[in-house]
Design an enzyme around this catalytic site. Structure first.
Site: not given
Ligand code: GLA
Length: 385
Positions: A138, A213, A350
């Site tokens: 991420h 997210h 996601e």
């Protein structure tokens, strides 16, 4: 009890067929969406952060902070018209500053994992900080989820929208190129859906993967686990991973595996089966290869349904993949209102390009060149059933 259930079912049916409206009657101003801005406090380094609440006339409310371009609350009615906040999160900015779960955040510059924390563009290798074992997750140590974004409110007759922009400097977290990113969250006045539009440009070749997210629990955040909720994923294949959750490069058919969600299936039904991919993920934590292939306009990627509350979530996207993560790493830490968020008390959908694409030439490319404009859209649409 039984009578109560019958009444609730009848109500659901009436609502479904439009006989009963959950919305208050339209005001004389028409359908105009509204935005309310309030302070969300100051960061540890003293920067002011705000919280924007977008509401419509259909009973939906979304609040978003410019810290991490994060969805903080998302209230939608159940089939009896009762709203609940269905996303995990924190009451305070400090929760988000210290949080490690990416609750509601915009993740980037590269959502999901890059194996070994490195990749090459045209033979030049880039090294990234590793924040997930040997991998980069991420966007690295300080991803977009920890940045303060610039906000602009856009209220129109048919929607309330919030535009958040961020300039990620060349070399930030090891990624090349000054990247200008814009994320627009839109709540239409007449529909219960949150649309997310991503746009980005760069001044050097770079890689990019953006996602939201949000952790959903359609029964309400902090209300038990999601194992009885239903999931549908419109995908014939997934990208199997190694034990560090990096794709092997294979595209595997879901047919005959516990990852086949082409028919609505209770999430908990097969989650603990002795299938190596589920063992590696500690449950579901994989990228599904969407049947649409991505890039062909908004198409339905996933549908989730909570039979008890009647809440239904449809996810539409222009992206080629979706990470269905069953909240396996949630550990009972507390969130909003001091409520505990145990393992599997929420799921994420996601929308994304595939994990580790920069190291897999057979995956759809995540390369962004200065001559191109990146654009991607995802819609979280709510109804009752
Ligand atoms: C993603 C990953 C998971 C986990 C969460 C954050 O969904 O795929 O493995 O890291 O983010 O906890």
């Amino acid at each position: 009890m039984i009578a109560g259930k019958k009444v609730r079912t009848l109500l659901c049916v009436l609502i479904l067929f439009g006989e009963v409206s959950l919305a208050s009657p339209l005001s004389s101003q028409g359908m105009r969406g509204t935005i309310r801005k309030q302070s969300f406090g100051k960061t540890a380094s003293g920067e002011q952060v705000d919280l924007y609440s977008l509401t419509n006339k259909k009973g939906m409310e979304v609040s978003i902070t410019n810290f991490g371009a994060t969805v903080v609350t998302l209230r939608v009615p159940d089939c009896a018209g009762k709203p609940a906040d269905i996303v995990l999160g924190y009451d305070t900015l400090q929760g988000y500053e210290n949080g490690k779960s990416y609750f509601g955040a915009t993740v980037g510059r590269y959502a999901n994992r890059i194996g070994g924390g490195k990749f090459s563009i045209d033979g030049k290798e880039y090294a990234l900080p590793k924040n997930d074992g040997n991998n980069t997750l991420h966007g690295g140590i300080i991803g977009f989820n920890k940045k303060i974004w610039k906000a602009r409110e856009i209220a129109s007759d048919d929607a309330a929208a919030l535009e958040l922009s961020y300039l990620s400097p060349d070399g930030e977290e090891g990624f090349p190129g000054n990247l200008s990113v814009k994320v627009v969250f839109t709540l239409p006045a007449d529909r219960n859906e949150l649309k997310i539009d991503y746009t980005a440009t760069t001044d050097k070749d770079t890689v990019l993967n953006l996602s939201n997210h949000s952790y959903f629990n359609l029964a309400g955040e902090g209300v038990g686990d999601i194992l009885d909720q239903m999931m549908t994923l419109h995908a014939k294949q997934f990208t199997p991973v190694d034990k560090t959750l990096i794709p092997t490069g294979e595209l595997r058919e879901v047919a005959g595996t516990p990852l086949d969600f082409n028919r609505a299936t209770v999430i908990g039904k097969r989650i603990d089966e002795d299938y190596e991919q589920l063992v590696f993920g500690k449950g579901y934590d994989h990228n599904w290869v969407l049947a649409s292939g991505g890039g062909k306009g908004l198409t339905v990627a996933a549908e989730a349904h909570d039979p008890k509350s009647g809440r239904m979530l449809e996810v539409l996207t222009t992206e080629p993949g979706v990470q269905f993560y069953s909240g396996n790493f949630l550990d009972g830490s507390t969130g909003k209102g001091g409520k505990a968020y145990p393992r599997r008390s929420a799921f994420c959908l996601e929308t994304q390009h595939f994990p580790d694409s920069p190291n897999h030439p057979n995956f759809p490319s995540t390369l962004l060149r200065p001559s191109a404009v990146f654009h991607s859209e995802t819609v979280f649409r709510f109804s009752v059933k």
